[in-house]
Design a protein around this motif. Structure first.
Motif, mmCIF file in Angstrom:
data_model
loop_
_atom_site.group_PDB
_atom_site.id
_atom_site.type_symbol
_atom_site.label_atom_id
_atom_site.label_comp_id
_atom_site.label_asym_id
_atom_site.label_seq_id
_atom_site.Cartn_x
_atom_site.Cartn_y
_atom_site.Cartn_z
ATOM 1 N N ASP A 1 161.496 122.624 62.231
ATOM 2 C CA ASP A 1 161.086 122.201 63.567
ATOM 3 C C ASP A 1 161.874 123.007 64.586
ATOM 4 O O ASP A 1 163.079 123.250 64.400
ATOM 5 N N ARG B 1 164.854 120.388 72.658
ATOM 6 C CA ARG B 1 163.546 119.746 72.715
ATOM 7 C C ARG B 1 162.964 119.728 71.313
ATOM 8 O O ARG B 1 162.890 120.761 70.660
ATOM 9 N N LYS C 1 160.052 117.290 68.639
ATOM 10 C CA LYS C 1 159.045 116.226 68.635
ATOM 11 C C LYS C 1 159.708 114.885 68.341
ATOM 12 O O LYS C 1 160.708 114.796 67.613
ATOM 13 N N VAL C 2 159.135 113.844 68.891
ATOM 14 C CA VAL C 2 159.692 112.504 68.758
ATOM 15 C C VAL C 2 159.759 112.126 67.265
ATOM 16 O O VAL C 2 158.796 112.313 66.512
ATOM 17 N N GLY C 3 160.888 111.603 66.883
ATOM 18 C CA GLY C 3 161.118 111.240 65.496
ATOM 19 C C GLY C 3 161.980 112.230 64.744
ATOM 20 O O GLY C 3 162.458 111.932 63.651
ATOM 21 N N ARG C 4 162.182 113.409 65.338
ATOM 22 C CA ARG C 4 163.018 114.414 64.690
ATOM 23 C C ARG C 4 164.278 114.713 65.508
ATOM 24 O O ARG C 4 164.876 115.783 65.377
ATOM 25 N N GLU C 5 164.693 113.760 66.304
ATOM 26 C CA GLU C 5 165.888 113.982 67.129
ATOM 27 C C GLU C 5 167.141 114.203 66.282
ATOM 28 O O GLU C 5 168.108 114.797 66.758
#
Length: 389
Positions: free
Chosen positions: A369, A378, A380-384
């Motif tokens: 990612d 930055r 995607k949500v869920g891969r912080e």
């Protein structure tokens, strides 16, 4: 990465490791990455950082992907920054970034497919190889996976992985680990110039008898250790003793090895379920007491190359005074089987295996990612959890 001449980049280039030219990359990468590259070319480039990770625990085996990325960057004339978060051979937890790759999106976007192919499978195979070697630290392993691989590149990835897992086991528990591989092309990963091996069943069939095959081998390769496959005629005990009697001096010097590759459709000569339990009761009674799964019981007292089969051959050899003759096991020696062999203290000297290859291929899927664009975090949500800390 360590600069080892036996695994040098020039050698890696000569052997391959996948597409290393623009036509090859274009042909083998996912189309949506190529379309991303065209869009970035139209609307303007930016610097990005990729995080590469696995969804399960692995042993870090990144050398081939790092070399390939560096080669592609040099070929295309761009700068790439590779931050390896774990050294080669280190345990990595699920979801932990193994490396960060920073460079221009235009040049990196179409490399993702091939980049992931070169990371995931060897990391899982290295994990398996490590557990096998650590469970059987006094046993040498021979990498015989080539026939089970989907082409030469997969073979290279797997033997590299075996070398990484083996090296970790040597460091952690003093294991013998992998002592060689079956093919010349991959021998360098284990510090060898040539592949090593025994004899196939076809040679026994050609010779007409196990002893005659051993004689042919000894005459053709007089300076090599004599390693004889003994299960062709389902007379493992009889033929093993016949070979030793034919070469008594070599047997006494420890220059004779007998390889068991009994198929799972039958028992070793003289064994059945009751006799198999009896063998282990004599040699490793603790192994058959207590709860066992069906798979564990098969490896202990079932058909094929079980712990009981190995102990039965050892008993027969020792009874005839051939205590220096070595036993080689093959057929299905993966992590679970090696663990059971260790619990039964099976008297193995060498294991020929291809079963450190991941049995569940979905576990090998590496993921990438982008976690930063022009230095701005930055994802995607869920891969912080992939963001640099």
């Amino acid at each position: 990465m360590p600069d080892d001449p036996k695994t040098s980049r020039s050698l890696a280039q000569r052997l391959g490791y996948g597409p290393r030219d623009e036509a090859g990359v274009a042909a083998w990468t996912d189309t949506y990455f190529k379309r991303t590259k065209r869009i970035v070319e139209t609307f303007g480039d930016c610097e990005v950082t990729y995080a590469l990770f696995m969804r399960r625990p692995v042993i870090c085996a990144p050398r081939l992907v790092v070399e390939w990325l560096e080669d592609m960057a040099a070929q295309r004339g761009f700068q790439v920054e590779i931050e390896l978060r774990y050294p080669e051979g280190k345990w990595v937890g699920a979801g932990e970034p193994i490396l960060y790759v920073t460079g221009p999106l235009y040049h990196l976007s179409d490399l993702e497919t091939l980049m992931l192919q070169k990371l995931g499978p060897p990391c899982v195979a290295a994990y398996n190889a490590y557990t096998m070697c650590a469970d059987l630290p006094k046993v040498g392993f021979l990498a015989m996976e080539a026939r089970h691989c989907a082409g030469t590149e997969m073979t290279e990835l797997m033997v590299y992985a075996a070398s990484v897992g083996s090296a970790r086991a040597k460091r952690k528990v003093g294991a013998l680990g992998f002592v060689g591989t079956a093919t010349d092309a991959t021998a360098h990963f284990l510090g060898k110039e040539r592949g090593i091996g025994t004899m196939p069943h076809a040679l026994i069939g050609y010779a007409g008898s196990t002893v005659r095959a051993a004689e042919m081998f000894a005459e053709t390769f007089p300076d090599d250790p004599l390693v004889v496959l003994v299960d062709y005629f389902a007379r493992e005990i009889t033929d093993s003793l016949a070979v030793c009697r034919r070469f008594p001096e070599r047997a006494a010097k420890g220059e004779v090895s007998l390889r068991l590759d009994v198929p799972g459709s039958r028992y070793l000569e003289g064994l059945d379920p009751a006799a198999s339990y009896a063998v282990l009761e004599r040699n490793a009674p603790y192994a058959v007491r207590g709860y066992r799964t069906d798979e564990q019981l098969r490896n202990l007292v079932g058909a094929g190359v079980s712990a009981a089969a190995i102990w039965a051959l050892r008993e027969a050899l020792d009874a005839e005074g051939f205590d220096k003759v070595r036993i080689v096991g093959s057929s299905g020696f993966g992590p679970e089987k090696c663990r059971i062999m260790a619990e039964a203290d099976a008297p193995l000297d060498l294991v020929g295996t291809g079963s450190y290859l991941p049995s569940k291929w979905s576990e090998t899927y590496a993921t990438a990612d982008i976690v930063a664009y022009d230095g701005q975090p930055r994802v995607k949500v869920g891969r912080e959890f992939l963001l640099r800390r």
